[in-house]
Design an enzyme around this catalytic site. Structure first.
Site, PDB file in Angstrom:
ATOM      1  N   LYS A 115       0.828  -1.211   0.000  1.00 59.08           N
ATOM      2  CA  LYS A 115       0.000   0.000   0.000  1.00 59.08           C
ATOM      3  C   LYS A 115       0.864   1.263   0.000  1.00 59.08           C
ATOM      4  O   LYS A 115       0.671   2.163  -0.809  1.00 59.08           O
ATOM      5  CB  LYS A 115      -0.937   0.014   1.233  1.00 59.08           C
ATOM      6  CG  LYS A 115      -1.840  -1.200   1.327  1.00 59.08           C
ATOM      7  CD  LYS A 115      -2.723  -1.177   2.563  1.00 59.08           C
ATOM      8  CE  LYS A 115      -2.009  -1.287   3.893  1.00 59.08           C
ATOM      9  NZ  LYS A 115      -1.334  -2.578   4.142  1.00 59.08           N
ATOM     10  N   ARG A 174      -9.843   0.435   9.000  1.00 54.03           N
ATOM     11  CA  ARG A 174      -9.282  -0.878   9.274  1.00 54.03           C
ATOM     12  C   ARG A 174     -10.200  -1.729  10.132  1.00 54.03           C
ATOM     13  O   ARG A 174      -9.857  -2.850  10.470  1.00 54.03           O
ATOM     14  CB  ARG A 174      -8.009  -0.658  10.056  1.00 54.03           C
ATOM     15  CG  ARG A 174      -6.800  -1.242   9.401  1.00 54.03           C
ATOM     16  CD  ARG A 174      -5.691  -0.706  10.232  1.00 54.03           C
ATOM     17  NE  ARG A 174      -4.504  -1.440  10.170  1.00 54.03           N
ATOM     18  CZ  ARG A 174      -3.425  -0.967   9.539  1.00 54.03           C
ATOM     19  NH1 ARG A 174      -3.477   0.138   8.836  1.00 54.03           N
ATOM     20  NH2 ARG A 174      -2.331  -1.632   9.599  1.00 54.03           N
ATOM     21  N   ARG A 196      12.030  -5.283   4.875  1.00 56.34           N
ATOM     22  CA  ARG A 196      11.661  -3.878   4.639  1.00 56.34           C
ATOM     23  C   ARG A 196      12.516  -2.925   5.460  1.00 56.34           C
ATOM     24  O   ARG A 196      12.924  -3.199   6.566  1.00 56.34           O
ATOM     25  CB  ARG A 196      10.199  -3.636   5.016  1.00 56.34           C
ATOM     26  CG  ARG A 196       9.862  -2.130   4.984  1.00 56.34           C
ATOM     27  CD  ARG A 196       8.409  -1.848   5.025  1.00 56.34           C
ATOM     28  NE  ARG A 196       7.753  -2.355   6.209  1.00 56.34           N
ATOM     29  CZ  ARG A 196       6.447  -2.314   6.390  1.00 56.34           C
ATOM     30  NH1 ARG A 196       5.672  -1.777   5.473  1.00 56.34           N
ATOM     31  NH2 ARG A 196       5.913  -2.806   7.486  1.00 56.34           N
ATOM     32  N   ARG A 248      11.505  -0.874  10.770  1.00 54.96           N
ATOM     33  CA  ARG A 248      10.361  -0.583  11.637  1.00 54.96           C
ATOM     34  C   ARG A 248      10.336  -1.554  12.811  1.00 54.96           C
ATOM     35  O   ARG A 248      10.548  -2.743  12.620  1.00 54.96           O
ATOM     36  CB  ARG A 248       9.067  -0.741  10.828  1.00 54.96           C
ATOM     37  CG  ARG A 248       8.444   0.568  10.426  1.00 54.96           C
ATOM     38  CD  ARG A 248       7.328   0.396   9.454  1.00 54.96           C
ATOM     39  NE  ARG A 248       6.150  -0.310   9.961  1.00 54.96           N
ATOM     40  CZ  ARG A 248       4.982  -0.369   9.326  1.00 54.96           C
ATOM     41  NH1 ARG A 248       4.848   0.247   8.152  1.00 54.96           N
ATOM     42  NH2 ARG A 248       3.974  -1.033   9.823  1.00 54.96           N
ATOM     43  N   ARG A 294       0.187  -8.960  13.655  1.00 50.39           N
ATOM     44  CA  ARG A 294      -0.456  -8.002  12.740  1.00 50.39           C
ATOM     45  C   ARG A 294      -1.306  -8.744  11.702  1.00 50.39           C
ATOM     46  O   ARG A 294      -2.381  -8.282  11.323  1.00 50.39           O
ATOM     47  CB  ARG A 294       0.601  -7.138  12.039  1.00 50.39           C
ATOM     48  CG  ARG A 294       1.148  -6.040  12.958  1.00 50.39           C
ATOM     49  CD  ARG A 294       2.448  -5.464  12.459  1.00 50.39           C
ATOM     50  NE  ARG A 294       2.356  -4.845  11.159  1.00 50.39           N
ATOM     51  CZ  ARG A 294       3.381  -4.700  10.323  1.00 50.39           C
ATOM     52  NH1 ARG A 294       4.582  -5.129  10.666  1.00 50.39           N
ATOM     53  NH2 ARG A 294       3.221  -4.120   9.167  1.00 50.39           N
TER      54      ARG A 294
END
Ligand code: AP5
Ligand code: MG
Length: 217
Positions: A13, A88, A127, A160, A171
């Site tokens: 996203k 969400r 990431r 992160r 998550r």
């Protein structure tokens, strides 16, 4: 144009939002980015959000809804906007419907980035993001041009804290329970466009481009 980006953590996203923002001049409003910046600055509610984010859980609805309503009311968005990571939950989606109605705005489309779990787990473990502008990078597929320096703003590129494997699993579970039902919610309104998100970043973007160019007309 008013759109929502939906999909698993790691679906792409944020990556696609940065590209859409540049081409279509549509501001990306990302609750995840806003929350991370508040956390970094240790603002009052950044501190309140910290435990939820670190545990891979959602920040309470009333906090995030207040945040989005404030953001959408404060800035003028003549060309529309793109919501990334909001709504969400069903409660957030219903609140957004009511709020947009009060502004006389219709949601044009929900882009649902469809990708499997194995792939997102791989992507999230590799990431990196810019701590200043939140642009995502990846040590496997998208390194910044200069080591650890963001191509766009020169900020520092870091990992992160919620990309640790145990938080990623939480998550994904949170997504299944609280966010996945939104696909049906928006499908019933006939505004979901599925974007297969398995190919490389540019291939995925070509699909997005085609859809948004049609919508622009
Ligand atoms: P948030 O920041 O929104 O995280 P998320 O939804 O878990 O999504 P991600 O940002 O992890 O993934 P993405 O889809 O943006 O993928 P990206 O483009 O980076 O939320 C974080 C936390 O904040 C939540 O857990 C919650 O606590 C809180 N929060 C936020 N919004 C909330 C809300 N509305 N209500 C309550 N709480 C909220 O890509 C991932 C990686 O893959 C990158 O490295 C990228 O380079 C790479 N990549 C992307 N596309 C491809 C591709 N096609 N091929 C190969 N690699 C790719
Ligand atoms: Mg993101």
């Amino acid at each position: 144009m008013h759109i929502v980006l939906l999909g698993l953590p790691g679906a792409g996203k944020g990556t696609q939002a940065k590209m859409i923002e540049q081409e279509f001049d549509l501001p990306q409003i990302s609750t995840g980015d806003i929350i991370r910046l508040a956390l970094k600055e240790q603002t009052e509610w950044g501190k309140k959000a910290e435990d939820f984010v670190k545990a891979g859980k959602l920040v309470p609805d009333e906090v995030v809804i207040g945040l989005i309503e404030e953001r959408l009311s404060a800035d003028r968005h003549p060309k529309g906007f793109m919501l990334d990571g909001f709504p969400r939950t069903l409660v957030q989606a219903e609140a957004l419907d009511r709020f947009l109605l009060s502004l006389g705005i219709r949601l044009d489309m929900v882009l649902y980035f469809d990708v499997d779990r194995e792939e997102v787990v791989k992507r999230l473990s590799s990431r990196r993001i810019c701590e200043r502008c939140q642009t995502p990078y990846n040590v496997m597929s998208k390194l910044p041009k200069k080591d650890d320096i963001c191509d766009l703003c020169g900020g520092r590129v870091i990992q992160r804290s919620d990309d640790r494997p145990e938080v990623v699993l939480q998550r994904l579970e949170t997504y299944d329970h609280q966010t996945k039902p939104l696909i049906d919610y928006y499908s019933l309104k006939n505004i979901v466009k599925v974007i297969p998100s398995r190919g490389d970043i540019q291939d995925v973007y070509r699909e997005v481009q085609a859809v948004l160019r049609l919508l622009e007309k």
